[in-house]
Design a protein around this motif. Structure first.
Motif, PDB file in Angstrom:
ATOM      1  N   THR A 192     -11.547  -0.442  -6.344  1.00 57.90           N
ATOM      2  CA  THR A 192     -10.331  -1.183  -6.675  1.00 57.90           C
ATOM      3  C   THR A 192     -10.186  -1.280  -8.190  1.00 57.90           C
ATOM      4  OG1 THR A 192     -11.492  -3.308  -6.481  1.00 57.90           O
ATOM      5  CG2 THR A 192     -10.353  -2.476  -4.523  1.00 57.90           C
ATOM      6  N   MET A 193      -8.953  -1.141  -8.681  1.00 57.99           N
ATOM      7  CA  MET A 193      -8.702  -1.020 -10.110  1.00 57.99           C
ATOM      8  C   MET A 193      -8.828  -2.342 -10.853  1.00 57.99           C
ATOM      9  SD  MET A 193      -5.486   0.923 -11.957  1.00 57.99           S
ATOM     10  CE  MET A 193      -4.449  -0.537 -12.175  1.00 57.99           C
ATOM     11  N   GLY A 194      -8.819  -3.468 -10.130  1.00 60.98           N
ATOM     12  CA  GLY A 194      -8.911  -4.759 -10.796  1.00 60.98           C
ATOM     13  C   GLY A 194      -7.628  -5.102 -11.541  1.00 60.98           C
ATOM     14  N   ASP A 195      -7.750  -5.938 -12.551  1.00 65.60           N
ATOM     15  CA  ASP A 195      -6.594  -6.331 -13.348  1.00 65.60           C
ATOM     16  C   ASP A 195      -6.202  -5.182 -14.271  1.00 65.60           C
ATOM     17  OD1 ASP A 195      -5.034  -7.511 -15.601  1.00 65.60           O
ATOM     18  OD2 ASP A 195      -5.406  -9.372 -14.503  1.00 65.60           O
ATOM     19  N   TYR A 205     -14.920   9.291  -3.525  1.00 64.32           N
ATOM     20  CA  TYR A 205     -14.273   8.092  -4.037  1.00 64.32           C
ATOM     21  C   TYR A 205     -12.748   8.197  -3.947  1.00 64.32           C
ATOM     22  CZ  TYR A 205     -18.938   7.908  -6.028  1.00 64.32           C
ATOM     23  OH  TYR A 205     -20.288   7.936  -6.178  1.00 64.32           O
ATOM     24  N   VAL A 206     -12.150   7.046  -3.698  1.00 67.96           N
ATOM     25  CA  VAL A 206     -10.707   6.927  -3.806  1.00 67.96           C
ATOM     26  C   VAL A 206     -10.427   5.624  -4.553  1.00 67.96           C
ATOM     27  CG1 VAL A 206     -10.520   5.817  -1.513  1.00 67.96           C
ATOM     28  CG2 VAL A 206      -8.497   6.880  -2.582  1.00 67.96           C
ATOM     29  N   VAL A 207      -9.662   5.725  -5.616  1.00 68.99           N
ATOM     30  CA  VAL A 207      -9.311   4.546  -6.397  1.00 68.99           C
ATOM     31  C   VAL A 207      -8.047   3.937  -5.813  1.00 68.99           C
ATOM     32  CG1 VAL A 207      -8.727   3.643  -8.668  1.00 68.99           C
ATOM     33  CG2 VAL A 207     -10.324   5.570  -8.464  1.00 68.99           C
ATOM     34  N   ILE A 208      -8.105   2.646  -5.516  1.00 72.51           N
ATOM     35  CA  ILE A 208      -6.921   1.933  -5.044  1.00 72.51           C
ATOM     36  C   ILE A 208      -6.357   1.178  -6.237  1.00 72.51           C
ATOM     37  CG2 ILE A 208      -6.026   0.219  -3.435  1.00 72.51           C
ATOM     38  CD1 ILE A 208      -8.350   0.902  -1.579  1.00 72.51           C
ATOM     39  N   GLY A 209      -5.198   1.622  -6.699  1.00 71.83           N
ATOM     40  CA  GLY A 209      -4.628   1.034  -7.904  1.00 71.83           C
ATOM     41  C   GLY A 209      -3.291   1.632  -8.226  1.00 71.83           C
ATOM     42  N   ASP A 210      -3.033   1.842  -9.519  1.00 69.38           N
ATOM     43  CA  ASP A 210      -1.778   2.430  -9.984  1.00 69.38           C
ATOM     44  C   ASP A 210      -2.068   3.712 -10.745  1.00 69.38           C
ATOM     45  OD1 ASP A 210       1.108   0.522 -10.415  1.00 69.38           O
ATOM     46  OD2 ASP A 210      -0.561  -0.137  -9.165  1.00 69.38           O
ATOM     47  N   LEU A 211      -1.488   4.788 -10.275  1.00 68.03           N
ATOM     48  CA  LEU A 211      -1.760   6.098 -10.855  1.00 68.03           C
ATOM     49  C   LEU A 211      -1.376   6.147 -12.331  1.00 68.03           C
ATOM     50  CD1 LEU A 211      -2.576   9.085 -10.481  1.00 68.03           C
ATOM     51  CD2 LEU A 211      -0.219   9.553  -9.795  1.00 68.03           C
ATOM     52  N   TYR A 226      -4.695  -4.662  -4.403  1.00 66.00           N
ATOM     53  CA  TYR A 226      -5.682  -3.586  -4.384  1.00 66.00           C
ATOM     54  C   TYR A 226      -6.871  -3.971  -3.506  1.00 66.00           C
ATOM     55  CZ  TYR A 226      -3.288  -2.368  -8.818  1.00 66.00           C
ATOM     56  OH  TYR A 226      -2.372  -2.077  -9.790  1.00 66.00           O
ATOM     57  N   ILE A 227      -7.380  -5.188  -3.695  1.00 66.46           N
ATOM     58  CA  ILE A 227      -8.561  -5.595  -2.929  1.00 66.46           C
ATOM     59  C   ILE A 227      -8.211  -5.841  -1.469  1.00 66.46           C
ATOM     60  CG2 ILE A 227      -8.404  -8.075  -3.425  1.00 66.46           C
ATOM     61  CD1 ILE A 227     -11.608  -5.981  -3.377  1.00 66.46           C
ATOM     62  N   CYS A 236     -16.116  -0.919  -4.100  1.00 62.33           N
ATOM     63  CA  CYS A 236     -16.656  -1.169  -5.428  1.00 62.33           C
ATOM     64  C   CYS A 236     -15.506  -1.674  -6.298  1.00 62.33           C
ATOM     65  CB  CYS A 236     -17.266   0.097  -6.024  1.00 62.33           C
ATOM     66  SG  CYS A 236     -18.048  -0.163  -7.630  1.00 62.33           S
ATOM     67  N   THR A 237     -15.646  -2.863  -6.861  1.00 63.91           N
ATOM     68  CA  THR A 237     -14.519  -3.495  -7.526  1.00 63.91           C
ATOM     69  C   THR A 237     -14.652  -3.519  -9.038  1.00 63.91           C
ATOM     70  OG1 THR A 237     -15.527  -5.691  -7.285  1.00 63.91           O
ATOM     71  CG2 THR A 237     -14.055  -4.968  -5.528  1.00 63.91           C
TER      72      THR A 237
END
Length: 345
Positions: free
Chosen positions: A11-14, A38-44, A104-105, A121-122
């Protein structure tokens, strides 16, 4: 083969903090890709901005589903929730960024509970921004407990030199002392013991901190909290076969733990545990939430608004958090279970 590696949701966090930069820098480490997908959950777009700031040559590609993540060390797969404006300022408190961090979380928890990713993983979120965004949680630990309908979890901090589990975390010191009681202390000792056993430590040595200086020194300090709130739990756990000592003076216990006499220290409140850990190993520190139905690790630092957007943040904690997430994660073909052997080493 890559399909046998665990799939980790990052997760991309803040987005106004160092999370995007930490992720991009950590994903450039080739060893990270030997252990997982891995896959990032956030904003590209925010991750692309971070990549430019840190001078990364990695390709960032959007994926529609986590299972589409590309197993390629030169590529970062992104589940793009597209929640942030392009002109979001770095290092500034933002309700929009706080709300996005929540989503994201929440998405990662949904995927982990469904078994579509094997661990979370955050990157760090900012508590004030989270609250401004309308989500009244003290932090990741409590948020994930709520999202997964888990009544009680514990925060464990892991560094190469010491591991600490907390009886209380994000509450004031007076409230923490009030909250501590023998049954809670017992549950935390057992939770820490079980986590280390599952991680390949067959009979972990556990030391339990007192609340007062010198653990009360036989009533000289405090109002008998050690005798009332801590020692009964230690006695119950010891009778159950757990190798545990306490209540012990915290300053002495952390010295003993740091030199290897104990595998785990049980801290009574937030700063009692966090202070020594950050002195002994912040760069490689990892935050692990113990008791969830899913695996969750995190960096052991905050959003660092003072350096966000500069590219100077150290990625060591994120690399270590990814390593632990991969080692603790079950096989992609297994159901979510306890940490794998050796995961907390």
């Amino acid at each position: 083969m890559s399909e046998n590696l665990p799939l980790i949701a990052i997760t991309m966090g803040d987005g106004a903090g160092v999370g995007p930069e930490v992720i991009v820098k950590a994903m450039a480490d080739p060893v990270v890709h030997e252990r997982g997908r891995y896959v990032v959950i956030g904003d590209l777009r925010r991750l692309q901005q971070a990549a430019e700031i840190v001078g990364s040559t990695l390709s960032l590609v959007p994926v529609a589903e986590p299972e589409d993540a590309v197993a390629d060390p030169a590529t970062i797969s992104v589940l793009d929730l597209d929640l942030l404006p392009d002109d979001l300022a770095w290092g500034e408190l933002s309700a929009v960024a706080g709300d996005a961090a929540y989503h994201y979380i929440a998405k990662a928890a949904e995927l982990a509970v469904a078994g579509r990713v094997q661990a979370i993983c955050t990157a760090p979120l900012n508590k004030a921004a989270l609250h401004l965004g309308g989500h009244k949680y003290p932090g990741h630990t409590e948020l994930l407990a709520d999202l997964t309908k888990t009544p009680e979890v514990s925060m464990m901090l892991s560094t190469p030199r010491i591991k600490v589990i907390h009886v209380t975390t994000h509450i004031g010191l007076i409230d923490a002392v009030r909250k501590i009681e023998p049954q809670l202390v017992e549950r935390v000792i057992r939770r820490g013991h079980d986590a280390l056993v599952a991680a390949g430590v067959p009979k972990p040595r556990i030391g339990v901190c007192g609340i007062n200086p010198h653990a009360g020194e036989n009533g000289l300090f405090g109002y008998g909290e050690e005798e009332e709130k801590i020692n009964p739990a230690v006695e119950v756990c010891r009778a159950a076969g757990i190798n545990v000592d306490g209540a012990l003076p915290a300053d002495t216990l952390f010295f003993l733990g740091g030199r290897g006499d104990y595998d785990l220290v049980v801290a009574m409140y937030h700063d009692q545990g966090h202070g020594p850990v950050k002195v002994l190993g912040l760069e490689a520190g990892v935050n692990i939430t113990v008791g969830l139905p899913v695996i969750r690790t995190s960096v052991d630092h905050g959003t660092a608004f003072d350096i966000a957007g500069t590219g100077v943040v150290d990625e060591g904690s994120m690399i270590e958090a990814l390593r632990l997430a991969c080692e603790m994660a079950p096989s992609p073909k297994d159901e979510v279970s306890a940490p794998a052997a050796g995961a907390l080493g």
